[in-house]
Write a protein that holds these residues in place. Sequence first.
Motif, PDB file in Angstrom:
ATOM      1  N   MET A  84    -121.879   2.556 -23.169  1.00  0.00           N
ATOM      2  CA  MET A  84    -122.813   2.011 -24.153  1.00  0.00           C
ATOM      3  C   MET A  84    -122.654   2.717 -25.500  1.00  0.00           C
ATOM      4  SD  MET A  84    -124.330  -0.457 -22.592  1.00  0.00           S
ATOM      5  CE  MET A  84    -122.784  -0.641 -21.660  1.00  0.00           C
ATOM      6  N   ALA A  85    -122.488   4.040 -25.463  1.00  0.00           N
ATOM      7  CA  ALA A  85    -122.317   4.800 -26.703  1.00  0.00           C
ATOM      8  C   ALA A  85    -121.023   4.406 -27.408  1.00  0.00           C
ATOM      9  CB  ALA A  85    -122.316   6.299 -26.400  1.00  0.00           C
TER      10      ALA A  85
ATOM     11  N   MET B 186    -119.479   1.500 -27.235  1.00  0.00           N
ATOM     12  CA  MET B 186    -119.660   0.163 -27.803  1.00  0.00           C
ATOM     13  C   MET B 186    -120.462   0.228 -29.102  1.00  0.00           C
ATOM     14  SD  MET B 186    -120.319  -2.080 -24.324  1.00  0.00           S
ATOM     15  CE  MET B 186    -120.546  -3.629 -25.225  1.00  0.00           C
ATOM     16  N   ARG B 187    -121.472   1.078 -29.116  1.00  0.00           N
ATOM     17  CA  ARG B 187    -122.283   1.209 -30.340  1.00  0.00           C
ATOM     18  C   ARG B 187    -121.452   1.797 -31.485  1.00  0.00           C
ATOM     19  NH1 ARG B 187    -126.249   3.093 -26.509  1.00  0.00           N
ATOM     20  NH2 ARG B 187    -127.875   1.527 -26.191  1.00  0.00           N
ATOM     21  N   ILE B 188    -120.663   2.799 -31.165  1.00  0.00           N
ATOM     22  CA  ILE B 188    -119.842   3.428 -32.200  1.00  0.00           C
ATOM     23  C   ILE B 188    -118.853   2.426 -32.790  1.00  0.00           C
ATOM     24  CG2 ILE B 188    -118.035   5.163 -32.579  1.00  0.00           C
ATOM     25  CD1 ILE B 188    -119.550   6.908 -30.503  1.00  0.00           C
ATOM     26  N   LEU B 189    -118.332   1.520 -31.960  1.00  0.00           N
ATOM     27  CA  LEU B 189    -117.395   0.497 -32.433  1.00  0.00           C
ATOM     28  C   LEU B 189    -118.106  -0.754 -32.949  1.00  0.00           C
ATOM     29  CD1 LEU B 189    -114.373   0.669 -29.970  1.00  0.00           C
ATOM     30  CD2 LEU B 189    -114.796   1.918 -32.084  1.00  0.00           C
ATOM     31  N   ARG B 190    -119.415  -0.689 -33.091  1.00  0.00           N
ATOM     32  CA  ARG B 190    -120.239  -1.771 -33.642  1.00  0.00           C
ATOM     33  C   ARG B 190    -120.120  -3.072 -32.837  1.00  0.00           C
ATOM     34  NH1 ARG B 190    -121.783  -0.486 -38.925  1.00  0.00           N
ATOM     35  NH2 ARG B 190    -121.755   1.768 -39.148  1.00  0.00           N
ATOM     36  N   MET B 191    -119.936  -2.941 -31.539  1.00  0.00           N
ATOM     37  CA  MET B 191    -119.932  -4.109 -30.666  1.00  0.00           C
ATOM     38  C   MET B 191    -121.368  -4.497 -30.336  1.00  0.00           C
ATOM     39  SD  MET B 191    -116.891  -3.181 -27.975  1.00  0.00           S
ATOM     40  CE  MET B 191    -115.158  -3.202 -28.458  1.00  0.00           C
ATOM     41  N   GLU B 192    -121.586  -5.765 -30.125  1.00  0.00           N
ATOM     42  CA  GLU B 192    -122.900  -6.255 -29.732  1.00  0.00           C
ATOM     43  C   GLU B 192    -123.047  -6.078 -28.225  1.00  0.00           C
ATOM     44  OE1 GLU B 192    -126.638  -7.654 -30.449  1.00  0.00           O
ATOM     45  OE2 GLU B 192    -125.095  -7.383 -31.990  1.00  0.00           O
TER      46      GLU B 192
ATOM     47  N   ALA C 167    -111.676   9.949 -31.584  1.00  0.00           N
ATOM     48  CA  ALA C 167    -110.772  10.549 -30.600  1.00  0.00           C
ATOM     49  C   ALA C 167    -111.480  10.842 -29.280  1.00  0.00           C
ATOM     50  CB  ALA C 167    -110.158  11.826 -31.158  1.00  0.00           C
ATOM     51  N   THR C 168    -112.784  10.969 -29.311  1.00  0.00           N
ATOM     52  CA  THR C 168    -113.541  11.307 -28.098  1.00  0.00           C
ATOM     53  C   THR C 168    -113.816  10.084 -27.230  1.00  0.00           C
ATOM     54  OG1 THR C 168    -115.759  11.006 -29.054  1.00  0.00           O
ATOM     55  CG2 THR C 168    -114.678  13.127 -29.425  1.00  0.00           C
ATOM     56  N   LEU C 169    -113.537   8.877 -27.765  1.00  0.00           N
ATOM     57  CA  LEU C 169    -113.860   7.640 -27.055  1.00  0.00           C
ATOM     58  C   LEU C 169    -112.754   7.242 -26.093  1.00  0.00           C
ATOM     59  CD1 LEU C 169    -115.258   5.406 -29.948  1.00  0.00           C
ATOM     60  CD2 LEU C 169    -116.464   7.097 -28.554  1.00  0.00           C
TER      61      LEU C 169
END
Length: 281
Positions: A51-52, A54-60, A146-148
């Motif tokens: 979830m984090a 997806m949020r960082i990549l601005r996904m819905e 890089a952490t994703l």
Amino acid sequence: MVNFNGTLAPENEVQLGVHNRGLEYGDAVFETLRYSGGKIFFWEDHYFRLMASMRILRMEIPMNFTLEFLEEEVKKTVETLDAANNAIRVKILVWRKEGGKYTPKTNDVHFLISCEALQTPFYTLNESSYEVELFKDHYITSGLLATLKSNNRVINVLGSIFAEENDYKNCFLLNEKKQVVEALNGNIFLVKGTTIKTPPLTDGCLNGITRKQILAMGKQLPDYTFEEASVSPFELQKADEIFVTNVITGIQPITKYRKKEFSNTVAKELLAKLNLKARLT
């Protein structure tokens, strides 16, 4: 069988668009899970990391993407696999829907769940020869991205080819500051005396789930001091032990780096505790 947006289908029948953004732009994130004994190891940690990311990549994030929904979708998928010991490697891949160039037309997503059988239902210690080397052709850029667990893994691919061509089992990756960040397939820990050290996330290492478990276990191990601190390549040959962690293998001891050979005493102790924690979590 794979699970595409909640529908089970044979792998060769699932058709993904030729303009898939994960393929065209690396616009995707994923989670690799270990499923055994009817449960996902450390599922809550995996879910919240997904979830984090997806949020960082601005996904819905879809409204139905709850902890319970995705867990049920994983179980639905693994039940189609005939795994003799019920140990399964699961991958959840999430990518932004087609449309646009660098600027997407939508932030909505697709998801795909795939799985394959593993050999053992619990973590076992591989004590065979495991020699590693530094991969210095390319560097990880330290920072949040890089952490994703994204599918921008070309450095890992090139490093793996280098390792195979030179008969190494793995390689250590460096960041732009020439600090040791991680291995090709997981986080690294160095043991020196009673100190166990791992690179910090700010150096660009993956925010690994098993790394998190090891650090949490450190609070219950008074005989050791755990620290997150930058690792210089010069420290590698001074360590008593080095091991790699990931959710599939658990803990993989390094046996040799250049002229230095390592023991695995601490790795063996931690692996037993990791198995116990996996069963109880």
